[in-house]
Design a protein around this motif. Sequence first.
Motif, short mmCIF file in Angstrom:
data_model
loop_
_atom_site.label_atom_id
_atom_site.label_comp_id
_atom_site.label_asym_id
_atom_site.label_seq_id
_atom_site.Cartn_x
_atom_site.Cartn_y
_atom_site.Cartn_z
N LEU A 1 46.66 -37.29 73.20
CA LEU A 1 45.86 -36.34 73.99
C LEU A 1 44.70 -35.84 73.15
O LEU A 1 44.89 -35.45 71.99
N SER A 2 43.50 -35.85 73.72
CA SER A 2 42.36 -35.21 73.07
C SER A 2 42.26 -33.78 73.58
O SER A 2 42.21 -33.56 74.79
N ASN B 1 43.69 -23.91 88.83
CA ASN B 1 44.08 -25.27 88.42
C ASN B 1 45.51 -25.61 88.89
O ASN B 1 46.48 -25.21 88.25
N PHE C 1 47.38 -35.81 81.94
CA PHE C 1 47.11 -36.52 80.68
C PHE C 1 48.23 -36.23 79.68
O PHE C 1 48.71 -37.14 78.98
N VAL D 1 44.35 -24.38 76.18
CA VAL D 1 44.88 -25.75 76.12
C VAL D 1 46.07 -25.81 75.16
O VAL D 1 47.12 -26.39 75.47
N VAL E 1 35.12 -34.84 89.46
CA VAL E 1 33.84 -34.24 89.07
C VAL E 1 32.89 -35.29 88.49
O VAL E 1 31.72 -35.38 88.88
N TYR F 1 30.19 -32.37 93.05
CA TYR F 1 31.49 -31.96 93.61
C TYR F 1 31.51 -30.44 93.81
O TYR F 1 31.83 -29.94 94.89
N ASP G 1 32.33 -28.36 80.59
CA ASP G 1 33.48 -27.44 80.64
C ASP G 1 33.03 -25.99 80.42
O ASP G 1 32.17 -25.73 79.59
N ASN H 1 42.39 -34.72 84.30
CA ASN H 1 42.96 -33.37 84.20
C ASN H 1 43.99 -33.28 83.07
O ASN H 1 44.66 -34.26 82.74
N LEU H 2 44.09 -32.08 82.53
CA LEU H 2 44.91 -31.87 81.34
C LEU H 2 46.38 -32.24 81.53
O LEU H 2 46.95 -33.00 80.74
N PHE I 1 39.85 -30.99 74.02
CA PHE I 1 38.39 -30.96 74.00
C PHE I 1 37.85 -29.61 73.52
O PHE I 1 37.61 -28.72 74.32
N THR J 1 35.75 -23.63 90.81
CA THR J 1 34.54 -24.22 90.23
C THR J 1 33.28 -23.50 90.73
O THR J 1 32.24 -23.53 90.07
C1 WQD Z 1 41.52 -28.11 81.83
C2 WQD Z 1 41.23 -27.84 80.36
C3 WQD Z 1 39.59 -29.32 79.39
C4 WQD Z 1 41.84 -32.99 79.67
C5 WQD Z 1 38.88 -29.47 87.06
C6 WQD Z 1 37.68 -29.46 87.96
C7 WQD Z 1 37.72 -28.26 88.87
C8 WQD Z 1 39.05 -28.19 89.61
C9 WQD Z 1 40.23 -28.37 88.71
C10 WQD Z 1 38.79 -29.13 91.79
C11 WQD Z 1 39.75 -27.93 80.02
C12 WQD Z 1 40.94 -29.50 78.74
C13 WQD Z 1 41.46 -31.67 79.75
C14 WQD Z 1 42.11 -33.55 78.39
C15 WQD Z 1 41.62 -31.43 77.39
N1 WQD Z 1 39.17 -29.21 90.58
N2 WQD Z 1 41.35 -30.90 78.63
N3 WQD Z 1 42.00 -32.72 77.30
O1 WQD Z 1 38.13 -28.89 84.03
O2 WQD Z 1 39.39 -26.74 84.48
O3 WQD Z 1 38.90 -28.26 86.33
O4 WQD Z 1 40.06 -29.52 87.87
O5 WQD Z 1 38.17 -28.27 92.34
O6 WQD Z 1 36.66 -28.39 89.74
O7 WQD Z 1 36.52 -29.40 87.15
O8 WQD Z 1 40.61 -28.92 84.67
O9 WQD Z 1 42.57 -30.16 83.90
O10 WQD Z 1 40.27 -31.24 83.67
O11 WQD Z 1 40.87 -29.32 82.21
O12 WQD Z 1 41.53 -30.75 76.37
O13 WQD Z 1 42.44 -34.74 78.26
O14 WQD Z 1 41.87 -28.86 79.58
O15 WQD Z 1 38.58 -29.41 78.44
O16 WQD Z 1 39.48 -26.96 79.06
P1 WQD Z 1 39.16 -28.18 84.78
P2 WQD Z 1 41.11 -30.00 83.65
#
Ligand code: WQD
Length: 347
Positions: free
Chosen positions: A223-224, A187, A211, A281, A94, A157, A307, A207-208, A226, A134
């Motif tokens: 891990l942060s 997800n 990470f 999360v 993204v 994206y 987000d 991605n969560l 968010f 998304t």
């Molecule tokens: C999930 C949650 C973060 C990382 C993305 C794309 C989406 C789709 C799937 C393709 C959120 C939180 C994350 C971290 C955190 N892909 N987080 N600490 O954002 O739902 O979707 O992937 O189509 O288009 O945007 O997934 O795994 O990045 O985040 O707290 O280090 O985890 O804020 O709430 P997301 P994600």
Amino acid sequence: MLIKTPLHMKILVTGGAGFIGSHTVVELFKAGYESVILDNFSNSEKAVLDGLKEIIGQETPYYEADINDPAAWDKVFTENKIDGIIHFAANKAVGESVQNPLKYYRNNVAATVLMIEKMQEYGVSNLVFSSSCTVYGEPDSLPVTEQSPIKPANSPYGNTKQICEEIIKDTVATQKGLRAISLRYFNPIGAHETVLIGELPIGVPANLVPFITQTVAGLRGQLSVFGDDYPTRDGTAVRDYIHVVDLAKAHVSALALLIKQGDAPAYYDIFNIGTGTGSSVLEVITAFEKATGLKVDYAIKPRRAGDVTAVYADCTKSNEVLGWKTEKTLEDALGDAWRWQEKVAKR
Ligand code: WQD
Ligand code: NAD
């Protein structure tokens, strides 16, 4: 009319060396289909093909080529009688799409147009397209159904997924003999239970779950999380995390439904592919700790720009029409993700 059974059907899997594509090749094989992979390995490794071979006991033929190259399509379609395409190949970061939108409009949109033109040229009828939750943006109500409004995309994206859905719908409406399904994935996480294939994020994962696994493996400091001020049960954002093997199986169900349409004049449909359950999360962290017995070191940080608060799927339509449902739990997925991380760390 000769009705082909899956055993005699050859499916082209673009992006078949990638995370979701590779798991789908396994499920296609189990269902009796032959797969051919088209991938340029821009976000995957050739080693995936070895993992696939070990799981299914035979080589999967592949073309190392770019989906933007018309000659690549000519070669694949001339050398194979392709019965259907599952189109995974795309870029999916993204943040990168905001920095370099044209890369995304070319690889995700222009290449999809070329693919459909080549399907027309060679008379290929069945298409399953990788879309995304998304497209729902910040939903007005939860869970989201396929009728929930599409919101203006907050990244190039996301926009590519909306545009491709429209392109496919419009083409099916006018082109006799094209049948298509868009699957809106929520997800995807986890890895194959054999841990011979899994997710290979390049660089620092956005991605969560990757990470989390990299943090626990000692590759990342902490891990942060968010944001803990969202209007959710514990203040952290809510998503619908689906095991990649369950997601892979949905493609086999979608393909079967397309093939069942026979020579229907036009067929296009959209399905949500999630678990139907939202997890925050903090709930994911707790489930990871329960699945693995390991502690996740984390700190609460400000919200991440872009987000949404919460999104999870209503899967009634995919359960009823595709006859598909998830079989694995969040803990299964997190356990498999961790075992995959341990395996990758040893390579
Ligand atoms: C999930 C949650 C973060 C990382 C993305 C794309 C989406 C789709 C799937 C393709 C959120 C939180 C994350 C971290 C955190 N892909 N987080 N600490 O954002 O739902 O979707 O992937 O189509 O288009 O945007 O997934 O795994 O990045 O985040 O707290 O280090 O985890 O804020 O709430 P997301 P994600
Ligand atoms: P991935 O990056 O692991 O797999 C994509 C594969 O496509 C890679 O093997 C890559 O090398 C290949 N590829 C990319 N551009 C190509 C090109 N020009 N020519 C040939 N091959 C090319 O991604 P993934 O997670 O498996 O995602 C697959 C699809 O699902 C994508 O369309 C993605 O947008 C969509 N999707 C992913 C998620 C997710 O969170 N992973 C969620 C919703 C939708």
